[in-house]
Motif scaffolding. Structure first.
Motif, mmCIF file in Angstrom:
data_model
loop_
_atom_site.group_PDB
_atom_site.id
_atom_site.type_symbol
_atom_site.label_atom_id
_atom_site.label_comp_id
_atom_site.label_asym_id
_atom_site.label_seq_id
_atom_site.Cartn_x
_atom_site.Cartn_y
_atom_site.Cartn_z
ATOM 1 N N LEU A 170 0.830 -1.206 0.000
ATOM 2 C CA LEU A 170 0.000 0.000 0.000
ATOM 3 C C LEU A 170 0.865 1.256 0.000
ATOM 4 O O LEU A 170 0.580 2.225 -0.716
ATOM 5 C CB LEU A 170 -0.921 -0.006 1.221
ATOM 6 N N LEU A 171 1.923 1.224 0.793
ATOM 7 C CA LEU A 171 2.823 2.378 0.858
ATOM 8 C C LEU A 171 3.506 2.624 -0.480
ATOM 9 O O LEU A 171 3.646 3.777 -0.917
ATOM 10 C CB LEU A 171 3.878 2.157 1.943
ATOM 11 N N ALA A 172 3.937 1.554 -1.127
ATOM 12 C CA ALA A 172 4.618 1.708 -2.412
ATOM 13 C C ALA A 172 3.691 2.337 -3.449
ATOM 14 O O ALA A 172 4.091 3.245 -4.192
ATOM 15 C CB ALA A 172 5.125 0.353 -2.903
ATOM 16 N N GLY A 173 2.452 1.866 -3.492
ATOM 17 C CA GLY A 173 1.492 2.439 -4.427
ATOM 18 C C GLY A 173 1.234 3.906 -4.150
ATOM 19 O O GLY A 173 1.259 4.746 -5.062
ATOM 20 N N GLY A 174 1.006 4.235 -2.881
ATOM 21 C CA GLY A 174 0.766 5.626 -2.516
ATOM 22 C C GLY A 174 1.967 6.507 -2.792
ATOM 23 O O GLY A 174 1.829 7.650 -3.250
ATOM 24 N N ALA A 175 3.164 5.979 -2.530
ATOM 25 C CA ALA A 175 4.384 6.757 -2.747
ATOM 26 C C ALA A 175 4.585 7.075 -4.225
ATOM 27 O O ALA A 175 4.971 8.196 -4.586
ATOM 28 C CB ALA A 175 5.588 5.990 -2.208
ATOM 29 N N VAL A 176 4.327 6.100 -5.080
ATOM 30 C CA VAL A 176 4.479 6.327 -6.523
ATOM 31 C C VAL A 176 3.492 7.387 -7.002
ATOM 32 O O VAL A 176 3.851 8.297 -7.761
ATOM 33 C CB VAL A 176 4.293 5.008 -7.297
ATOM 34 N N PHE A 177 2.245 7.288 -6.553
ATOM 35 C CA PHE A 177 1.255 8.297 -6.938
ATOM 36 C C PHE A 177 1.653 9.680 -6.420
ATOM 37 O O PHE A 177 1.456 10.691 -7.102
ATOM 38 C CB PHE A 177 -0.129 7.920 -6.416
ATOM 39 N N ALA A 178 2.206 9.730 -5.213
ATOM 40 C CA ALA A 178 2.614 11.014 -4.639
ATOM 41 C C ALA A 178 3.679 11.684 -5.498
ATOM 42 O O ALA A 178 3.658 12.901 -5.697
ATOM 43 C CB ALA A 178 3.130 10.811 -3.216
ATOM 44 N N VAL A 179 4.604 10.892 -6.019
ATOM 45 C CA VAL A 179 5.652 11.447 -6.882
ATOM 46 C C VAL A 179 5.073 11.839 -8.239
ATOM 47 O O VAL A 179 5.372 12.920 -8.770
ATOM 48 C CB VAL A 179 6.799 10.434 -7.057
ATOM 49 N N LEU A 180 4.221 10.989 -8.808
ATOM 50 C CA LEU A 180 3.638 11.284 -10.119
ATOM 51 C C LEU A 180 2.743 12.516 -10.084
ATOM 52 O O LEU A 180 2.689 13.282 -11.054
ATOM 53 C CB LEU A 180 2.838 10.071 -10.619
ATOM 54 N N PHE A 181 2.044 12.707 -8.968
ATOM 55 C CA PHE A 181 1.146 13.857 -8.855
ATOM 56 C C PHE A 181 1.902 15.179 -8.852
ATOM 57 O O PHE A 181 1.315 16.237 -9.046
ATOM 58 C CB PHE A 181 0.287 13.741 -7.596
ATOM 59 N N LEU A 182 3.212 15.117 -8.623
ATOM 60 C CA LEU A 182 4.011 16.332 -8.695
ATOM 61 C C LEU A 182 4.037 16.865 -10.127
ATOM 62 O O LEU A 182 4.123 18.070 -10.355
ATOM 63 C CB LEU A 182 5.437 16.046 -8.207
ATOM 64 N N TYR A 183 3.950 15.951 -11.095
ATOM 65 C CA TYR A 183 3.991 16.327 -12.510
ATOM 66 C C TYR A 183 2.597 16.411 -13.129
ATOM 67 O O TYR A 183 2.413 17.058 -14.154
ATOM 68 C CB TYR A 183 4.835 15.307 -13.284
ATOM 69 N N SER A 184 1.645 15.743 -12.512
ATOM 70 C CA SER A 184 0.269 15.785 -12.998
ATOM 71 C C SER A 184 -0.650 15.969 -11.798
ATOM 72 O O SER A 184 -1.124 14.990 -11.215
ATOM 73 C CB SER A 184 -0.075 14.486 -13.741
ATOM 74 N N PRO A 185 -0.881 17.215 -11.390
ATOM 75 C CA PRO A 185 -1.627 17.493 -10.160
ATOM 76 C C PRO A 185 -3.005 16.832 -10.148
ATOM 77 O O PRO A 185 -3.732 16.889 -11.140
ATOM 78 C CB PRO A 185 -1.752 19.023 -10.161
ATOM 79 N N PRO A 186 -3.365 16.200 -9.031
ATOM 80 C CA PRO A 186 -4.674 15.554 -8.915
ATOM 81 C C PRO A 186 -5.747 16.563 -8.526
ATOM 82 O O PRO A 186 -5.458 17.728 -8.237
ATOM 83 C CB PRO A 186 -4.448 14.551 -7.783
ATOM 84 N N THR A 187 -6.979 16.102 -8.501
ATOM 85 C CA THR A 187 -8.059 16.935 -7.986
ATOM 86 C C THR A 187 -7.900 17.073 -6.472
ATOM 87 O O THR A 187 -7.157 16.317 -5.837
ATOM 88 C CB THR A 187 -9.421 16.305 -8.298
ATOM 89 N N ALA A 188 -8.606 18.027 -5.909
ATOM 90 C CA ALA A 188 -8.502 18.262 -4.465
ATOM 91 C C ALA A 188 -8.917 17.024 -3.676
ATOM 92 O O ALA A 188 -8.320 16.693 -2.644
ATOM 93 C CB ALA A 188 -9.362 19.461 -4.074
ATOM 94 N N GLY A 189 -9.937 16.322 -4.179
ATOM 95 C CA GLY A 189 -10.403 15.120 -3.490
ATOM 96 C C GLY A 189 -9.353 14.028 -3.459
ATOM 97 O O GLY A 189 -9.111 13.403 -2.422
ATOM 98 N N TRP A 190 -8.707 13.804 -4.607
ATOM 99 C CA TRP A 190 -7.669 12.779 -4.676
ATOM 100 C C TRP A 190 -6.457 13.163 -3.836
ATOM 101 O O TRP A 190 -5.830 12.315 -3.201
ATOM 102 C CB TRP A 190 -7.244 12.547 -6.126
ATOM 103 N N ALA A 191 -6.110 14.442 -3.851
ATOM 104 C CA ALA A 191 -4.963 14.899 -3.061
ATOM 105 C C ALA A 191 -5.211 14.668 -1.571
ATOM 106 O O ALA A 191 -4.326 14.209 -0.844
ATOM 107 C CB ALA A 191 -4.693 16.374 -3.336
#
Length: 217
Positions: free
Chosen positions: A97-118
């Protein structure tokens, strides 16, 4: 098998299975997981919602098994008492779970998510990091039933792996990312993601190597 420069040996796991071995069960799980993910991808692309839904749920179940089966594989190494811990499967599930969340956290730096997803990602990282730290500390603090397991814990907490554990696992892998996630914001979440991945690498290094430092006889 690849580590032994004989990748073809993996076929023996599938074609000549020993069903009591978690190496075999894990091999079939990984193979089936890949197949179901392929079906899900095709069904999603071709807009077959029913098949995609069923495949998605099956893939979720197989993903959980894929994440934790190594714990049961390690547990079959009866000579390594530390690997017999009942928390090992939970430890690996949290890492998935941590690995998945960590990857999304890094990717969202380049493709900002919606406020809900953030917000979901921020809360999810804080929750899983907190649980992960509790599981690790529980493993270190709880008295172990055998001398070899206790020696392994001592090696991790006060011995050869002490700096790796306290600095790499506890601080970089848990305390720092929890603090960064709590602060919020794309840059902080990305930093938390990087720290989590580094901490996970160090944790797995310790959990694999430390028990093998204890002589079997």
């Amino acid at each position: 098998a690849k580590d032994l420069d004989r990748p073809a040996r993996f076929l023996y796991v599938l074609l000549r299975p020993q069903w009591k071995s978690w190496l075999v069960l894990g091999g079939y799980t990984l193979t089936l997981y890949g197949l179901i993910l392929t079906i899900w991808g095709v069904a999603t692309a071709l807009e077959w919602p029913t098949i995609a839904l069923v495949a998605g749920w099956l893939a979720t179940a197989l993903a959980i098994i894929t994440a934790v089966y190594t714990a049961f594989l390690f547990a079959q190494a009866k000579g390594r008492d530390f690997w017999q811990s009942p928390t090992l499967a939970l430890h690996m599930l949290l890492h998935a779970l941590l690995a998945g969340g960590a990857v999304f956290a890094v990717l969202f730096l380049y493709s900002p998510p919606t406020a809900g997803w953030a917000g979901f990602l921020q809360n999810g990282l804080m929750l899983t990091v907190g649980l992960n730290l509790l599981v690790i500390l529980f493993e270190m603090i709880t008295p172990h039933p055998t001398a070899d397991a206790r020696r392994t814990v001592d090696l991790i907490v006060r011995g050869r792996f002490e700096n790796y554990f306290w600095i790499g696992v506890v601080m970089i892998g848990n305390v720092v990312p929890f603090t960064l996630a709590w602060a919020g914001g794309p840059l902080m979440l990305a930093g938390a993601g990087v720290c989590i991945l580094v901490g996970m690498y160090i944790t797995e290094y310790i959990w694999v190597r430390a028990p093998q430092e204890i002589p079997l006889s």
